[in-house]
Design an enzyme around this catalytic site. Sequence first.
Site, mmCIF file in Angstrom:
data_model
loop_
_atom_site.group_PDB
_atom_site.id
_atom_site.type_symbol
_atom_site.label_atom_id
_atom_site.label_comp_id
_atom_site.label_asym_id
_atom_site.label_seq_id
_atom_site.Cartn_x
_atom_site.Cartn_y
_atom_site.Cartn_z
ATOM 1 N N ALA A 1 5.111 31.318 5.426
ATOM 2 C CA ALA A 1 5.103 32.691 5.320
ATOM 3 C C ALA A 1 3.994 33.079 4.587
ATOM 4 C CB ALA A 1 6.254 32.907 4.708
ATOM 5 N N SER A 2 3.491 32.388 3.398
ATOM 6 C CA SER A 2 2.665 32.647 2.383
ATOM 7 C C SER A 2 1.258 32.718 3.018
ATOM 8 C CB SER A 2 2.564 31.853 1.139
ATOM 9 O OG SER A 2 2.205 30.528 1.374
ATOM 10 N N LYS A 3 1.085 31.732 4.049
ATOM 11 C CA LYS A 3 -0.398 31.647 4.648
ATOM 12 C C LYS A 3 -0.486 32.758 5.544
ATOM 13 C CE LYS A 3 -3.086 28.831 4.271
ATOM 14 N NZ LYS A 3 -4.352 28.586 3.779
ATOM 15 N N ALA B 1 -8.282 27.061 -1.030
ATOM 16 C CA ALA B 1 -7.432 26.856 -2.021
ATOM 17 C C ALA B 1 -5.984 27.555 -1.653
ATOM 18 C CB ALA B 1 -7.685 27.622 -3.436
ATOM 19 N N TYR C 1 5.839 28.229 2.843
ATOM 20 C CA TYR C 1 4.483 27.908 2.759
ATOM 21 C C TYR C 1 3.923 28.815 3.860
ATOM 22 C CZ TYR C 1 0.436 25.431 4.494
ATOM 23 O OH TYR C 1 -0.766 25.007 5.023
ATOM 24 N N THR D 1 -3.770 27.925 9.064
ATOM 25 C CA THR D 1 -3.103 26.877 9.758
ATOM 26 C C THR D 1 -2.345 27.220 10.898
ATOM 27 O OG1 THR D 1 -0.984 25.800 9.222
ATOM 28 C CG2 THR D 1 -1.008 27.438 7.752
ATOM 29 N N ASP D 2 -1.940 26.601 11.962
ATOM 30 C CA ASP D 2 -1.255 26.859 13.221
ATOM 31 C C ASP D 2 0.423 27.114 12.618
ATOM 32 O OD1 ASP D 2 -0.460 24.295 12.311
ATOM 33 O OD2 ASP D 2 -0.673 23.512 14.350
ATOM 34 N N GLU D 3 0.457 26.731 11.517
ATOM 35 C CA GLU D 3 2.088 27.053 11.106
ATOM 36 C C GLU D 3 2.438 28.331 10.886
ATOM 37 O OE1 GLU D 3 3.822 24.424 8.318
ATOM 38 O OE2 GLU D 3 1.994 22.869 8.335
#
Length: 351
Positions: free
Chosen positions: A161-163, A83, A159, A134-136
Amino acid sequence: MKRYLITGCAGFIGSNFVYHMLNKYKDIQLVNLDKLTYAGNLENLKGALGDPRHIFVQGDICDRELVSGLFEKYRFDCVINFAAESHVDRSITNPEIFVETNVLGTVNLLQCAKNAWYEGGRWAVGKKFLQVSTDEVYGSLGEDGYFMETTPLCPHSPYSASKTSADLFVMAFHDTYGMPVNITRCSNNYGPYQFPEKLIPLMINNCKTKKGLPVYGDGMNVRDWLYVEDHCKAIDMVAQGGRDGEVYNVGGHNEKPNIFIVKTIIKELHDKYDDTIDESLIQYVADRLGHDRRYGIDPTKIRSELGWYPETPFEEGIVKTIDWYLANEEWMQHVTSGDYQKYYEEMYKNK
Ligand code: NAD
Ligand code: TYD
């Protein structure tokens, strides 16, 4: 029988994961908790809603009472957290919801799992919390090199930064309390059920409706594309066999500049759907703010430790994907009616 809490599985990757698990395991219990935001869609789960091994619950991962009630009722062995708010462009316009769902929601799941699994100073045996990341989180690459699990975290967008923040909380629960965890960090996915805010389904839909194809900047940003089923297989392998506390990068060495992807879609649709679709539809537009230049995954660890490898070559996967969108026009019509039109207008009007 293994009991899973899977979250966000009415979305793109999650719904593919539900089918992967139901096809693979006869004796399994999946409880799918999804808020059904704009990105969640029960149509994605049509083939799983009547299956007694899959229970759908509409709700928010931030809801403590709901989530702890689910732990009490179903006694989960494993949590897999898909999620998230997942779109970089939306995170640039409205970062707060990314903090709520991606950070606070993940911490709520961790707390509920800890309350259920940690008793008398010991962790119950055979439990696992798997965070789908994620790889980000690694930021952006130059022309050379790849992201390894040891690459320093250096996110740029709200995005990512939050992940990243969620990943740090997952590792903090492991380091502080000894919680059994894994994190997977995958590159860009493509395939059926992806919401048409993301590059590939957006371009397919715009070609079909003869809208301009908005390519950000010079079109030479590079993404490392993986067919969604290969990602699902990797998550399953990590859930079953990942070493406690480890991060696994997932990617298939399939780096392509965005403009290559767009031209591939144009050619396929020109040949298959309408021969008036051509490259004159391409519109170079203003670049995304803080646009990461290149992502590229080194998947050596998951390959050598767990035997994972990508099964679907890009040439095959992209054709399968385009064929799926052509065969599912009704799905596309449903998800692009109403709010999507407003989103598209707002997002692209100044580009
Ligand atoms: P998606 O946007 O298609 O789906 C997200 C799902 O989460 C939706 O069903 C939505 O309803 C649900 N959701 C959102 N907020 C929620 C909340 N507060 N409570 C419960 N459910 C909520 O996303 P996706 O592309 O399927 O990505 C799934 C996960 O994989 C995300 O964590 C994302 O960061 C990660 N990921 C995605 C990619 C990619 O290329 N799409 C690559 C690597 C990692
Ligand atoms: P996207 O699918 O949003 O994934 P991510 O930003 O998480 O990698 O975008 C993939 C690439 O395509 C990214 O470099 C931005 C670019 N892009 C465009 O050029 N035009 C678009 O309309 C979109 C949505 C993305």
